[in-house]
Design an enzyme around this catalytic site. Structure first.
Site, PDB file in Angstrom:
ATOM      1  N   SER A  14      -9.626 -14.296   0.965  1.00 55.59           N
ATOM      2  CA  SER A  14      -9.747 -12.890   0.594  1.00 55.59           C
ATOM      3  C   SER A  14     -11.089 -12.655  -0.073  1.00 55.59           C
ATOM      4  O   SER A  14     -11.555 -13.480  -0.857  1.00 55.59           O
ATOM      5  CB  SER A  14      -8.615 -12.498  -0.368  1.00 55.59           C
ATOM      6  OG  SER A  14      -8.902 -11.229  -0.923  1.00 55.59           O
ATOM      7  N   HIS A  34       0.827  -1.215   0.000  1.00 54.97           N
ATOM      8  CA  HIS A  34       0.000   0.000   0.000  1.00 54.97           C
ATOM      9  C   HIS A  34       0.867   1.273   0.000  1.00 54.97           C
ATOM     10  O   HIS A  34       1.941   1.293   0.602  1.00 54.97           O
ATOM     11  CB  HIS A  34      -0.899  -0.019   1.241  1.00 54.97           C
ATOM     12  CG  HIS A  34      -1.934   1.060   1.275  1.00 54.97           C
ATOM     13  ND1 HIS A  34      -1.753   2.235   1.965  1.00 54.97           N
ATOM     14  CD2 HIS A  34      -3.155   1.140   0.697  1.00 54.97           C
ATOM     15  CE1 HIS A  34      -2.832   2.992   1.829  1.00 54.97           C
ATOM     16  NE2 HIS A  34      -3.697   2.349   1.067  1.00 54.97           N
TER      17      HIS A  34
END
Ligand code: PLP
Length: 384
Positions: free
Chosen positions: A334, A133
């Site tokens: 996920s 990120h």
């Protein structure tokens, strides 16, 4: 007790004009509609914290260390500690030997984890994958830390061979690893056990593993086949976002670390009468109540049901995409469903993020099968 309870004098608070009220009404309609179509960002819309409305009337501030005893008493630090204890439990932190606080979000938690690592390992080198990120790159700049970006595998997981070779070249510097527990684009997990195997092979004893668990920090503790991610698996600090899987009208998160490590860098400040251990000075006292409310309502079992539901919706989405001739996939554990980036621009209403040749939807708790049907139909049309 009633006579000493605070009540703001209404005559001192001016009214909003009818025009301003109307603007708020419009804003509310716009945001409600946008929430009903949000499939691209990992923010849950399933919550109701109206039980906490009355706290909006008090000047709450959690300034200082949540485990300290500061001078300012209009705080919710006892509730904050309960929230931390819940997270310490799901992350197998050593009992009474952890430390942390409720942050403004995943970014602040990542910044704290890396700040801690920098103070503990002054000669350290930070490693993170290219799928990491952007908050990490930003933080490394702010903290002035040396770092090397490592290749990712096609599924978004760090390339362990590239990591090992790179650490070997710099083995005179203690490694500081940012391990993703769910990358932003594909929800991939960097395996802490494989990273520790590398340290073993290179006979490295000094290192720090920070886990960026912004989204999956509230998924992995509730699945039947979790990847290693806890303090018991050898991690040193973890950051989670509160407004993602749990859901909140105010961005928030938590960071956890080992108390013995935090104690080595703590500084006391006479002014507030407590330790200045947190990155922010004045801190949000409402978000700890929000997280506490969600935690008390759901408990572990409630969160487990939410996570199971999200993963089922993700599988439903993959089936629907495939029926429409679109090759969608997801990583294990996920709820990020990845599909090839369509040629044309995506309809704005679904708020879908794209990166290079992929796009994703994230089946958060408010994402229904109807919403999935709608988004798949729109994307199928673009792909024709
Ligand atoms: C969302 C996210 C962040 C940043 O969290 P904020 O709460 O937006 O500050 C960091 N890392 C990952 C993997 C994320 O998905």
């Amino acid at each position: 007790m009633n006579d000493i309870r605070h009540k703001a004098p209404a005559e001192l608070i001016p009214d909003l004009s009818a025009g301003d009220r109307a603007r708020l009404d419009e804003l509310y309609e716009r945001l409600s509609a946008a929430t009903a179509h949000c499939v691209g960002y990992p923010c849950s819309g399933v919550f109701d914290y109206s039980e906490l409305d009355r706290f909006m009337r008090l000047p709450i501030n959690n300034v200082g260390d949540p485990f300290g005893k500061g001078i300012y008493r209009v705080n919710t630090q006892d509730f904050e500690r309960e929230v931390l204890s819940f997270f310490a439990d799901i992350f197998s932190a050593p009992k009474d030997a952890y430390w942390g606080y409720v942050t403004n979000g995943g970014t602040e938690g990542n910044m704290y984890g890396l700040y801690l690592a920098r103070e503990l390992l002054k000669d350290g080198m930070v490693y993170f994958s290219e799928d990491t990120h952007y908050s990490i790159g930003k933080t490394l700049g702010v903290l002035g830390m040396r770092s090397i970006m490592i290749k990712s595998q096609p599924n978004g997981e760090i390339d362990y061979e590239d990591l090992e070779e790179t650490i070997r070249i710099h083995r005179d510097m203690p490694p500081i690893i940012v391990a993703n527990l769910g990358t932003t684009m594909t929800g991939a997990v960097d395996r802490v056990d494989r990273i520790r195997d590398i340290f073993d092979r290179l006979a490295l004893k000094r290192y720090h593993i920070h886990v960026d668990a912004a989204l999956a920090g509230m998924i992995m503790p509730f699945v039947t086949d979790p990847d290693p991610f806890t303090f018991a698996d050898g991690v040193h600090s973890i950051a989670v976002s509160g407004h993602k899987m749990i859901g909140s009208p105010i961005p928030c998160g938590i960071v956890l670390a080992l108390k013995r490590q935090v104690d080595r860098i703590a500084r006391s400040v006479e002014y507030i009468g407590t330790l200045d251990t947190t990155l922010s000075g004045s801190r949000n006292g409402i978000t700890p109540l929000i997280l506490w409310d969600a935690m008390r309502r759901n408990g572990r079992e409630g969160f487990r049901r939410i996570v199971v539901g999200c993963l089922q919706t993700a599988d439903y989405a993959i089936d629907k995409f495939k029926e429409a001739g679109i090759e969608a996939w997801r990583n294990n554990n996920s709820n990020t469903v990845v599909f090839p980036r369509p040629k044309g621009p995506l309809p704005e209403k679904w708020q879908i993020a794209v990166f290079e040749d992929i796009a994703h939807i994230i089946t958060m708790p408010h994402v229904t099968r109807d919403m999935v049907d709608g988004v798949v139909a729109d994307i199928a049309e673009l792909s024709q």
